[in-house]
Design a protein around this motif. Sequence first.
Motif, PDB file in Angstrom:
ATOM      1  N   MET A  86       0.836  -1.209   0.000  1.00  0.00           N
ATOM      2  CA  MET A  86       0.000   0.000   0.000  1.00  0.00           C
ATOM      3  C   MET A  86       0.867   1.254   0.000  1.00  0.00           C
ATOM      4  SD  MET A  86      -3.029  -1.074   2.649  1.00  0.00           S
ATOM      5  CE  MET A  86      -4.021   0.396   2.371  1.00  0.00           C
ATOM      6  N   ILE A  87       0.376   2.294  -0.661  1.00  0.00           N
ATOM      7  CA  ILE A  87       1.044   3.596  -0.681  1.00  0.00           C
ATOM      8  C   ILE A  87       0.876   4.247   0.698  1.00  0.00           C
ATOM      9  CG2 ILE A  87       1.037   5.897  -1.747  1.00  0.00           C
ATOM     10  CD1 ILE A  87       1.995   3.686  -3.645  1.00  0.00           C
ATOM     11  N   VAL A  88       1.951   4.808   1.205  1.00  0.00           N
ATOM     12  CA  VAL A  88       1.941   5.397   2.551  1.00  0.00           C
ATOM     13  C   VAL A  88       0.807   6.408   2.702  1.00  0.00           C
ATOM     14  CG1 VAL A  88       3.235   6.803   4.193  1.00  0.00           C
ATOM     15  CG2 VAL A  88       4.390   4.976   2.939  1.00  0.00           C
ATOM     16  N   ARG A  89       0.656   7.302   1.750  1.00  0.00           N
ATOM     17  CA  ARG A  89      -0.386   8.328   1.858  1.00  0.00           C
ATOM     18  C   ARG A  89      -1.778   7.695   1.890  1.00  0.00           C
ATOM     19  NH1 ARG A  89       1.020  13.236  -0.703  1.00  0.00           N
ATOM     20  NH2 ARG A  89       2.494  13.163   0.999  1.00  0.00           N
ATOM     21  N   ASP A  90      -1.981   6.590   1.169  1.00  0.00           N
ATOM     22  CA  ASP A  90      -3.276   5.894   1.203  1.00  0.00           C
ATOM     23  C   ASP A  90      -3.547   5.305   2.587  1.00  0.00           C
ATOM     24  OD1 ASP A  90      -3.573   6.526  -1.469  1.00  0.00           O
ATOM     25  OD2 ASP A  90      -3.018   4.523  -2.192  1.00  0.00           O
ATOM     26  N   ASN A 135       9.561   6.444  14.117  1.00  0.00           N
ATOM     27  CA  ASN A 135      10.448   7.460  13.544  1.00  0.00           C
ATOM     28  C   ASN A 135      10.368   7.502  12.022  1.00  0.00           C
ATOM     29  OD1 ASN A 135      11.999   9.604  14.311  1.00  0.00           O
ATOM     30  ND2 ASN A 135      13.916   8.487  14.327  1.00  0.00           N
ATOM     31  N   VAL A 136       9.186   7.254  11.507  1.00  0.00           N
ATOM     32  CA  VAL A 136       8.918   7.313  10.071  1.00  0.00           C
ATOM     33  C   VAL A 136       7.986   8.496   9.845  1.00  0.00           C
ATOM     34  CG1 VAL A 136       7.891   6.106   8.098  1.00  0.00           C
ATOM     35  CG2 VAL A 136       9.201   4.822   9.804  1.00  0.00           C
ATOM     36  N   HIS A 137       8.459   9.481   9.133  1.00  0.00           N
ATOM     37  CA  HIS A 137       7.695  10.716   8.942  1.00  0.00           C
ATOM     38  C   HIS A 137       7.271  10.892   7.489  1.00  0.00           C
ATOM     39  CE1 HIS A 137       8.591  11.874  13.049  1.00  0.00           C
ATOM     40  NE2 HIS A 137       9.815  11.400  12.821  1.00  0.00           N
ATOM     41  N   CYS A 138       6.922   9.781   6.854  1.00  0.00           N
ATOM     42  CA  CYS A 138       6.534   9.802   5.435  1.00  0.00           C
ATOM     43  C   CYS A 138       5.308  10.669   5.184  1.00  0.00           C
ATOM     44  CB  CYS A 138       6.253   8.388   4.944  1.00  0.00           C
ATOM     45  SG  CYS A 138       7.695   7.309   5.018  1.00  0.00           S
ATOM     46  N   GLU A 185       5.430   6.251  -2.599  1.00  0.00           N
ATOM     47  CA  GLU A 185       6.139   5.032  -2.216  1.00  0.00           C
ATOM     48  C   GLU A 185       5.262   4.099  -1.394  1.00  0.00           C
ATOM     49  OE1 GLU A 185       9.640   6.154  -0.081  1.00  0.00           O
ATOM     50  OE2 GLU A 185       8.543   6.802   1.664  1.00  0.00           O
ATOM     51  N   THR A 186       5.530   2.827  -1.543  1.00  0.00           N
ATOM     52  CA  THR A 186       4.795   1.824  -0.769  1.00  0.00           C
ATOM     53  C   THR A 186       5.371   1.773   0.642  1.00  0.00           C
ATOM     54  OG1 THR A 186       6.289   0.005  -1.319  1.00  0.00           O
ATOM     55  CG2 THR A 186       4.414   0.416  -2.830  1.00  0.00           C
TER      56      THR A 186
END
Length: 71
Positions: free
Chosen positions: A15-19, A35-38, A47-48
């Motif tokens: 899945m896409i991060v924004r989705d 600590n992932v600030h995508c 990005e997936t």
Amino acid sequence: MPTDSVSPVKVTKSMIVRDIITLFPESVEVFTAYNVHCFSCSLGGVETLEEAGKIHGFEEEMLDQLIADIN
């Protein structure tokens, strides 16, 4: 009649991060804890989750735990 608040959609590596963030707004807290600030990065829209994990140096086990924590 009671309603079940469990979503039928489950987060996957593909899945896409924004989705993910759109479907599960509370996932921002989980991403932040890892600590992932995508969500604030322009790549988060393309990005997936698996790609994001690789960029952040996650081993497979850690990525699986992140997914479990969101789900």
